[in-house]
Write an enzyme that holds these catalytic residues in place. Structure first.
Site, mmCIF file in Angstrom:
data_model
loop_
_atom_site.group_PDB
_atom_site.id
_atom_site.type_symbol
_atom_site.label_atom_id
_atom_site.label_comp_id
_atom_site.label_asym_id
_atom_site.label_seq_id
_atom_site.Cartn_x
_atom_site.Cartn_y
_atom_site.Cartn_z
ATOM 1 N N HIS A 1 0.809 -1.223 0.000
ATOM 2 C CA HIS A 1 0.000 0.000 0.000
ATOM 3 C C HIS A 1 0.840 1.270 0.000
ATOM 4 O O HIS A 1 0.308 2.358 -0.218
ATOM 5 C CB HIS A 1 -0.941 0.001 1.208
ATOM 6 N N ASP B 1 3.406 9.449 -0.633
ATOM 7 C CA ASP B 1 2.232 8.662 -0.248
ATOM 8 C C ASP B 1 2.015 7.577 -1.292
ATOM 9 O O ASP B 1 2.109 7.860 -2.488
ATOM 10 C CB ASP B 1 1.001 9.581 -0.203
#
Ligand code: ADQ
Length: 462
Positions: A161, A370
């Site tokens: 992720h 991110d």
């Protein structure tokens, strides 16, 4: 995927209904996985979030809405070394390019391997012959290899992720080779973006000497072949936009609107984490008010940031820093009837967030790095198509690859942020609509159902 194949999801934390920490700021993972498991009467395995004196190996199961959760407790030492230690003080900072914050301790590395072994040991008896196993995130990188060593022949996939760092940074990790070699035991490896995938393939080729096919993503070494691809995660569009009609969403929207009156509300919603660029964001806002002091009457910034990982020191430091910076701006710019920055240290329900997002005409999403960033997508999904707000997005969020029509910024530059805020404040309706129209299709169509379907389709084909 064959209709009968049961899905076994494994992640560090499991959103057991009513379990401690199951709702709120748990992150993008929980919502995404629940959506996948519901259709497939799946099993979700992981840590309960509870600490015990000694590891017992006992499994607690619970079935709700056709989804079975199976959780184990971990000992205090396991939590310290595996979770707070190796996962969140070594891998998380390193994978977010923060070598300055990464700690390399032999003991925590051993704890990480020990807990992955515990997961394999406890999970193994739950896996049935035709199951498909899907392992999630940086806490559990070696799990697939640990299951293989116990004779598990099922298809096993892994999704990361968070970003995969460039090779030159990654090689600062002691035993990096050992960690990556375990990944080749999966049948399928998923990354959020092409950029992180390219970094991974580059590492395999240059450091491991693996045979890499960039076209198919196949990586072969010592007789093991895995396929590595990019699968950008999305939001649960139907569920999230369905919140528009709830009382909670409407009340939240009204609350924000009535408290900001004539001023434009600009919102940030993030877990309190140094990767989210929060101090840098406040520096940008400070620069904006320095440049345009009179505009303190036009803009109010609301930052919602619930604490996370509070046992890790770098997280305590960021909290103190943020309080200082918000205090400085407010000290310098407040009037008796207005405060420019509202900093809220708690989580809200998704319905309330929907309402806040809709009331805020600027969404400020400026992580330094991110994997994807679902807040950017949620902000857009909550906008009124007739009068949409403006998304200011860091070019270093994985989401930027799909969202080139946002106002893209360099989050390290206060001038860049300040300029983007001014542009967003003054942006005419026509341009806001044009940008919204260009962005909304990826948010709506590349959703979380699409993500799980794509990943599971490819895993099934292996
Ligand atoms: P996170 O780092 O947690 O996830 P993000 O993708 O933004 O980051 O997901 C956060 C989720 O938590 C969103 O659904 C958001 O609404 C929710 N949230 C944040 N602040 C909240 C608050 N104050 N109250 C309630 N809810 C809040 C990791 C990776 C990301 C990746 C996701 C999914 O770091 O890059 O996008 O996993 O893969």
């Amino acid at each position: 995927m064959s209709e009968d194949a049961r899905l076994v999801v494994v992640s560090n934390r499991v959103a057991v209904p009513k379990a401690r920490g199951a709702a709120g700021a748990q992150g993008g993972l929980a919502g995404a996985l629940n959506a996948a498991l519901k259709d497939r009467s799946g099993v979700w395995f992981g840590w309960s979030g509870e600490e015990t004196e000694e590891h017992s190996g006992e499994i607690a199961t619970q079935t709700t809405d056709g989804v079975t959760t199976a959780t184990i407790d971990l000992s205090k030492r396991d939590v310290d070394e595996y979770y707070n230690g190796y996962a969140n003080s070594t891998l998380w900072p390193l994978f977010h390019y923060r070598l300055d914050l990464a700690e390399y301790e032999r003991e925590t590395g051993k704890g990480y391997e020990r807990v992955n072994e515990r997961f394999a040991e406890t999970l193994h008896p739950l896996i049935e012959e035709d199951d498909i196993v899907w392992v999630h995130d940086y806490h559990l990188i070696p799990l697939g290899e640990r299951l293989r060593s116990r004779g598990v022949k099922n298809r096993i996939g892994f999704f990361l992720h968070i970003p995969w760092p460039p090779t030159r940074l990654f090689v600062s990790l002691p035993y990096h080779e050992r960690l990556v070699r375990t990944m080749l035991h999966y049948d399928l490896l998923g990354f959020q973006t092409q950029e992180w995938l390219d970094s991974f393939l580059h590492y395999c080729r240059t450091e491991l000497g693996a045979e890499v096919d960039d076209g198919t993503g196949s990586v072969t070494l010592d007789g093991w072949t895995t396929i590595a691809r990019a699968y950008p995660i999305g939001i649960d569009w139907d569920h999230f936009t369905g919140l528009a009609n709830t009382g909670d969403a409407r009340q939240a929207e009204q609350r924000l609107l009535s408290s900001t009156r004539r001023r434009t509300a600009m919102i940030g919603v993030d877990r309190l984490d140094y990767s989210k660029g929060l101090p840098e964001r406040l520096d940008g806002i400070s620069r904006f008010f320095d440049r345009f002091p009179q505009r303190v009457r036009d803009l109010v910034f609301i930052q919602i940031a619930p604490p996370s990982r509070e046992d890790v020191e770098s997280y305590q430091q960021i909290r103190t820093l943020l309080e200082q910076k918000a205090g400085q701006i407010n000290g310098a710019r407040s009037e008796v009837d207005l405060v420019p920055v509202r900093y809220v240290n708690r989580g809200y329900s998704h319905a309330e967030l929907f309402g806040f997002f809709r009331a805020a005409k600027i969404g400020l999403v400026t992580p330094l790095r991110d994997g994807m960033n679902l807040v950017a997508k949620e902000y857009l999904a909550a906008q009124d198509p007739e009068d949409p707000g403006v998304l200011i997005l860091s070019r270093f969020a994985g989401a930027a690859a799909q969202m080139q029509d946002a106002l893209l910024v360099n989050p390290h530059s206060p001038d860049d942020l300040s300029h983007a805020i001014a542009t967003a404040l003054d942006m005419p309706l026509e341009e806001r609509r044009r940008r919204y129209d260009a962005l909304i299709s990826t948010v709506r169509d590349d959703n979380v159902q699409d993500w799980t379907n794509n990943f599971l389709r490819d895993l099934d084909a292996r």
